[in-house]
Design a protein around this motif. Structure first.
Motif, PDB file in Angstrom:
ATOM      1  N   MET A 123     -14.928   3.591  48.551  1.00 58.79           N
ATOM      2  CA  MET A 123     -15.486   4.219  47.350  1.00 58.79           C
ATOM      3  C   MET A 123     -14.464   5.186  46.767  1.00 58.79           C
ATOM      4  O   MET A 123     -13.582   5.654  47.485  1.00 58.79           O
ATOM      5  N   PRO A 124     -14.626   5.502  45.480  1.00 61.31           N
ATOM      6  CA  PRO A 124     -13.745   6.512  44.907  1.00 61.31           C
ATOM      7  C   PRO A 124     -13.948   7.842  45.633  1.00 61.31           C
ATOM      8  O   PRO A 124     -15.077   8.202  45.998  1.00 61.31           O
ATOM      9  N   LEU A 125     -12.850   8.530  45.868  1.00 58.66           N
ATOM     10  CA  LEU A 125     -12.913   9.815  46.562  1.00 58.66           C
ATOM     11  C   LEU A 125     -13.941  10.740  45.927  1.00 58.66           C
ATOM     12  O   LEU A 125     -14.716  11.384  46.626  1.00 58.66           O
ATOM     13  N   ALA A 126     -13.979  10.784  44.590  1.00 53.61           N
ATOM     14  CA  ALA A 126     -14.924  11.670  43.903  1.00 53.61           C
ATOM     15  C   ALA A 126     -16.370  11.368  44.298  1.00 53.61           C
ATOM     16  O   ALA A 126     -17.190  12.277  44.413  1.00 53.61           O
ATOM     17  N   LEU A 127     -16.685  10.114  44.538  1.00 54.63           N
ATOM     18  CA  LEU A 127     -18.045   9.736  44.913  1.00 54.63           C
ATOM     19  C   LEU A 127     -18.395  10.200  46.329  1.00 54.63           C
ATOM     20  O   LEU A 127     -19.547  10.481  46.641  1.00 54.63           O
ATOM     21  N   GLY A 128     -17.394  10.317  47.183  1.00 52.19           N
ATOM     22  CA  GLY A 128     -17.626  10.719  48.570  1.00 52.19           C
ATOM     23  C   GLY A 128     -17.595  12.212  48.818  1.00 52.19           C
ATOM     24  O   GLY A 128     -17.791  12.656  49.950  1.00 52.19           O
ATOM     25  N   LEU A 129     -17.380  13.008  47.784  1.00 53.62           N
ATOM     26  CA  LEU A 129     -17.235  14.453  47.976  1.00 53.62           C
ATOM     27  C   LEU A 129     -18.475  15.112  48.579  1.00 53.62           C
ATOM     28  O   LEU A 129     -18.360  16.066  49.347  1.00 53.62           O
ATOM     29  N   LEU A 130     -19.646  14.631  48.226  1.00 56.19           N
ATOM     30  CA  LEU A 130     -20.878  15.258  48.705  1.00 56.19           C
ATOM     31  C   LEU A 130     -21.460  14.563  49.937  1.00 56.19           C
ATOM     32  O   LEU A 130     -22.526  14.956  50.423  1.00 56.19           O
ATOM     33  N   ALA A 131     -20.782  13.562  50.455  1.00 50.17           N
ATOM     34  CA  ALA A 131     -21.302  12.825  51.609  1.00 50.17           C
ATOM     35  C   ALA A 131     -21.568  13.728  52.824  1.00 50.17           C
ATOM     36  O   ALA A 131     -22.630  13.611  53.446  1.00 50.17           O
ATOM     37  N   PRO A 132     -20.669  14.650  53.184  1.00 54.82           N
ATOM     38  CA  PRO A 132     -20.971  15.508  54.342  1.00 54.82           C
ATOM     39  C   PRO A 132     -22.219  16.371  54.121  1.00 54.82           C
ATOM     40  O   PRO A 132     -23.061  16.490  55.013  1.00 54.82           O
ATOM     41  N   ALA A 133     -22.336  16.950  52.933  1.00 54.72           N
ATOM     42  CA  ALA A 133     -23.510  17.784  52.646  1.00 54.72           C
ATOM     43  C   ALA A 133     -24.785  16.943  52.692  1.00 54.72           C
ATOM     44  O   ALA A 133     -25.788  17.359  53.285  1.00 54.72           O
TER      45      ALA A 133
END
Length: 156
Positions: A123-133
């Protein structure tokens, strides 16, 4: 929204989710932190440690650095090493520090770059930014359900 603001939001969301997860775990009575409502469900300490191991994967995904665990057994060993809530929360804090440091180092031009998430999805990095939260929030809800099973009706 600017890329810097997106990264700041991701960092703040990660920190907030970590704090919520820690607070929910600490609200579980000490004698119930290794209790599970089912043989198929992890206990409180295991949930927090699981989040920490997953966070280490997310941190690696953000930078393309080597994965922290190469096998399921290695990941399970890291979780099992946390036999107290204190150890699990220390591990969680270290993993969130790794995430936030890696998020802070991301340059604007990388946000559209594809990364491989811990479960194999690209996935685009921007889409994965909130995955940990999002992942920690999910498990915070799980701990809140455990509290309900134990008769604790107070929000934490």
């Amino acid at each position: 929204m600017s890329s810097r603001l997106c990264l700041e939001v991701a960092i703040r969301a990660t920190l907030r989710s970590r704090d919520n997860l820690s607070r929910s775990a600490e609200a579980i009575p000490p004698d119930k932190r290794l209790w599970s409502p089912s043989e198929y469900m992890p206990h409180c300490v295991g949930i927090v440690a699981h989040c920490a191991t997953s966070n280490m994967f997310f941190a690696s995904a953000y930078t393309g650095s080597p994965l922290p665990y190469l096998t399921k057994a290695e990941k399970e060993e890291a979780i099992a090493a946390c036999d107290t809530l204190e150890k699990a929360i220390n591990f969680l804090n270290a993993s969130v520090t790794a995430i936030c440091d890696n998020l802070a180092s991301i340059t604007d031009d990388r946000l559209e770059e594809n990364i491989i998430m811990p479960w194999g999805e690209r996935m685009p990095l921007a889409l994965g930014l909130l995955a940990p939260a999002n992942h920690m929030d999910y498990h915070d809800g799980q701990l809140n359900t455990y509290q309900l099973f134990l008769g604790d009706l107070d929000p934490h």
